[in-house]
Design a protein around this motif. Structure first.
Motif, PDB file in Angstrom:
ATOM      1  N   ALA A 143      10.599 -41.949 -19.489  1.00 46.32           N
ATOM      2  CA  ALA A 143      11.564 -41.629 -18.437  1.00 46.32           C
ATOM      3  C   ALA A 143      12.147 -42.925 -17.878  1.00 46.32           C
ATOM      4  N   GLU A 144      13.325 -42.833 -17.270  1.00 40.86           N
ATOM      5  CA  GLU A 144      13.943 -44.012 -16.669  1.00 40.86           C
ATOM      6  C   GLU A 144      13.113 -44.465 -15.465  1.00 40.86           C
ATOM      7  N   TYR A 145      12.783 -45.729 -15.431  1.00 39.20           N
ATOM      8  CA  TYR A 145      11.913 -46.249 -14.384  1.00 39.20           C
ATOM      9  C   TYR A 145      12.583 -47.355 -13.571  1.00 39.20           C
ATOM     10  N   ARG A 146      13.845 -47.650 -13.891  1.00 41.69           N
ATOM     11  CA  ARG A 146      14.529 -48.728 -13.199  1.00 41.69           C
ATOM     12  C   ARG A 146      15.603 -48.156 -12.273  1.00 41.69           C
ATOM     13  N   PRO A 147      15.942 -48.840 -11.178  1.00 40.44           N
ATOM     14  CA  PRO A 147      16.961 -48.360 -10.243  1.00 40.44           C
ATOM     15  C   PRO A 147      18.296 -48.128 -10.944  1.00 40.44           C
ATOM     16  N   ALA A 148      18.939 -47.026 -10.626  1.00 38.67           N
ATOM     17  CA  ALA A 148      20.191 -46.662 -11.292  1.00 38.67           C
ATOM     18  C   ALA A 148      21.280 -47.706 -11.086  1.00 38.67           C
ATOM     19  N   ASP A 149      21.363 -48.274  -9.889  1.00 32.77           N
ATOM     20  CA  ASP A 149      22.416 -49.254  -9.636  1.00 32.77           C
ATOM     21  C   ASP A 149      22.183 -50.539 -10.424  1.00 32.77           C
ATOM     22  N   GLU A 150      20.918 -50.904 -10.608  1.00 32.58           N
ATOM     23  CA  GLU A 150      20.592 -52.089 -11.404  1.00 32.58           C
ATOM     24  C   GLU A 150      20.976 -51.872 -12.863  1.00 32.58           C
ATOM     25  N   VAL A 151      20.628 -50.709 -13.396  1.00 31.33           N
ATOM     26  CA  VAL A 151      20.968 -50.388 -14.778  1.00 31.33           C
ATOM     27  C   VAL A 151      22.482 -50.390 -14.963  1.00 31.33           C
ATOM     28  N   ALA A 152      23.208 -49.771 -14.032  1.00 28.10           N
ATOM     29  CA  ALA A 152      24.666 -49.690 -14.131  1.00 28.10           C
ATOM     30  C   ALA A 152      25.298 -51.084 -14.117  1.00 28.10           C
ATOM     31  N   TYR A 153      24.763 -51.973 -13.278  1.00 27.03           N
ATOM     32  CA  TYR A 153      25.299 -53.332 -13.198  1.00 27.03           C
ATOM     33  C   TYR A 153      25.199 -54.037 -14.546  1.00 27.03           C
ATOM     34  N   TRP A 154      24.037 -53.931 -15.182  1.00 24.55           N
ATOM     35  CA  TRP A 154      23.832 -54.632 -16.443  1.00 24.55           C
ATOM     36  C   TRP A 154      24.545 -53.950 -17.604  1.00 24.55           C
ATOM     37  N   LEU A 155      24.640 -52.629 -17.578  1.00 24.53           N
ATOM     38  CA  LEU A 155      25.372 -51.941 -18.644  1.00 24.53           C
ATOM     39  C   LEU A 155      26.839 -52.356 -18.643  1.00 24.53           C
ATOM     40  N   ALA A 156      27.355 -52.669 -17.473  1.00 24.41           N
ATOM     41  CA  ALA A 156      28.753 -53.109 -17.365  1.00 24.41           C
ATOM     42  C   ALA A 156      28.942 -54.526 -17.884  1.00 24.41           C
ATOM     43  N   ARG A 157      27.835 -55.231 -18.117  1.00 26.04           N
ATOM     44  CA  ARG A 157      27.897 -56.598 -18.647  1.00 26.04           C
ATOM     45  C   ARG A 157      27.362 -56.624 -20.082  1.00 26.04           C
ATOM     46  N   ASP A 158      27.795 -55.688 -20.871  1.00 29.37           N
ATOM     47  CA  ASP A 158      27.340 -55.570 -22.252  1.00 29.37           C
ATOM     48  C   ASP A 158      27.681 -56.847 -23.027  1.00 29.37           C
ATOM     49  N   PRO A 159      26.682 -57.479 -23.646  1.00 28.37           N
ATOM     50  CA  PRO A 159      26.953 -58.721 -24.389  1.00 28.37           C
ATOM     51  C   PRO A 159      27.943 -58.543 -25.530  1.00 28.37           C
ATOM     52  N   LEU A 160      27.999 -57.346 -26.121  1.00 24.57           N
ATOM     53  CA  LEU A 160      28.974 -57.116 -27.184  1.00 24.57           C
ATOM     54  C   LEU A 160      30.393 -57.097 -26.622  1.00 24.57           C
ATOM     55  N   ASP A 161      30.572 -56.526 -25.432  1.00 24.47           N
ATOM     56  CA  ASP A 161      31.898 -56.519 -24.811  1.00 24.47           C
ATOM     57  C   ASP A 161      32.343 -57.939 -24.483  1.00 24.47           C
ATOM     58  N   ILE A 162      31.409 -58.744 -23.985  1.00 24.54           N
ATOM     59  CA  ILE A 162      31.739 -60.129 -23.635  1.00 24.54           C
ATOM     60  C   ILE A 162      32.141 -60.908 -24.881  1.00 24.54           C
ATOM     61  N   ALA A 163      31.385 -60.738 -25.963  1.00 29.92           N
ATOM     62  CA  ALA A 163      31.689 -61.449 -27.203  1.00 29.92           C
ATOM     63  C   ALA A 163      33.007 -60.979 -27.807  1.00 29.92           C
ATOM     64  N   ALA A 164      33.268 -59.680 -27.748  1.00 37.08           N
ATOM     65  CA  ALA A 164      34.506 -59.136 -28.304  1.00 37.08           C
ATOM     66  C   ALA A 164      35.718 -59.684 -27.564  1.00 37.08           C
ATOM     67  N   ALA A 165      35.594 -59.804 -26.249  1.00 37.12           N
ATOM     68  CA  ALA A 165      36.703 -60.347 -25.457  1.00 37.12           C
ATOM     69  C   ALA A 165      36.952 -61.807 -25.817  1.00 37.12           C
ATOM     70  N   ARG A 166      35.869 -62.576 -25.993  1.00 37.44           N
ATOM     71  CA  ARG A 166      36.018 -63.994 -26.360  1.00 37.44           C
ATOM     72  C   ARG A 166      36.654 -64.142 -27.742  1.00 37.44           C
ATOM     73  N   ALA A 167      36.348 -63.197 -28.630  1.00 31.90           N
ATOM     74  CA  ALA A 167      36.873 -63.272 -29.997  1.00 31.90           C
ATOM     75  C   ALA A 167      38.237 -62.603 -30.124  1.00 31.90           C
TER      76      ALA A 167
END
Length: 317
Positions: free
Chosen positions: A244-268
């Motif tokens: 089950a999810e054990y981490r705060p929803a707002d914390e998870v949402a913050y990091w999901l919005a900083r997806d490393p693949l999205d960051i790399a795709a933007a740089r490329a």
């Protein structure tokens, strides 16, 4: 940057497919997803020389892919099938491929540091100027073996680069509940050279890793890279029982919005169409590998005494 993105995408798709396979009960034992931390493996290992040893831990799939290990061998090992990297006998937490200088992964928290220190000590006796790379989670820095290993490495001047993947959690427990110092503060307290970096930015990780590896090769002293990152899924699951999810929803949402693949795709400067095409191509590749692995037989029981030592073990029957 496109090459780094493709490596990260292969890791992401592979891990998502592994989770699906675990949900169906096709994998025996624990699975530790690497989703969300792909930029660390891709950035660090693109800076390493191919002849430099890598030592990993139980969350090792991403490191194995970034180190260039064959997908077929990785998947067969995880599924416990013949043709796996270790004959299908090691499973998800114990990938190894000495031919590609991937010494192996350990499921015992912190133990990989002492193993890597032994490799670095051997390298110190040569004139090759190689560094040894070892990965750990931030929880591993709370173990006694980690402090002892880092102290020995600093005292003896071992060419060791430790990469701490700081995702803020130790299993289901927040890291700040079980330690009073951050990984960076702990390492600084030991007087070891270090850098801290955004672990979701593959370009920043690669640049920092390159700096530390060059310094390690030149000065023959240990270096530490602390990469701040986050898991998109969870610490681990066993069998088909998803935690089950054990981490705060707002914390998870913050990091999901900083997806490393999205960051790399933007740089490329990858367009949506290009990303879709690469994803489709990678899914097809992974699906073919899984189909072949699932069709393969399990290891022959007669080979139980193999893949254990460098020389065959004489067994009296």
């Amino acid at each position: 940057m496109t090459a780094a993105y493709r490596t990260m995408l292969r890791i992401r798709v592979l891990e998502e497919r592994i989770i699906e396979s675990a949900n169906r009960g096709e994998i025996v034992g624990f699975v530790h997803p690497y989703t969300g931390q792909e930029a660390v493996a891709a950035g660090v290992l693109a800076a390493r020389r191919p002849d430099e040893w890598v030592v990993s831990f139980y969350r090792c799939h991403g490191h194995a892919v970034a180190a260039g290990l064959p997908l077929d061998g990785i998947v067969r090992e995880i599924l416990g099938r013949s043709g796996g990297l270790c004959g299908g006998k090691g499973g998800s937490m114990h990938l190894a491929d000495r031919s590609r200088h991937f010494l192996g992964a350990s499921s015992i928290v912190g133990s990989q540091l002492s193993i890597a220190a032994g490799v670095a000590m051997a390298e110190k006796t040569t004139a090759a100027g190689r560094a040894t790379v070892v990965f750990c989670g931030d929880g591993a820095l709370g173990t006694g073996v980690s402090f002892e290993t880092l102290t020995i490495a600093a005292t003896l001047g071992l060419p060791l680069v430790l990469v701490c993947e700081d995702n803020g959690w130790q299993d289901h427990t927040r890291s700040d509940l079980v330690r009073h110092r951050t990984p960076t503060e702990l390492v600084a307290g030991l007087g070891i050279d270090h850098l801290e970096v955004d672990g979701n930015d593959v370009e920043a990780v690669h640049r920092a890793a390159g700096t530390l590896l060059a310094r390690c090769r030149r000065d023959r002293r240990p270096q530490v890279l602390v990469a701040r990152t986050y898991l998109r899924h969870y610490h681990a699951q066993v069998g088909g029982a998803r935690p089950a999810e054990y981490r705060p929803a707002d914390e998870v949402a913050y990091w999901l919005a900083r997806d490393p693949l999205d960051i790399a795709a933007a740089r490329a400067d990858l367009t949506d169409d290009r990303r879709t095409g690469l994803h489709t191509e990678t899914v097809r590749e992974i699906d073919e590998v899984f189909a072949a692995a699932l069709a393969a037989p399990p290891p022959d029981p007669a080979t139980a005494d193999g893949n254990v030592t460098t020389e065959p073990v004489a067994v009296t029957r």
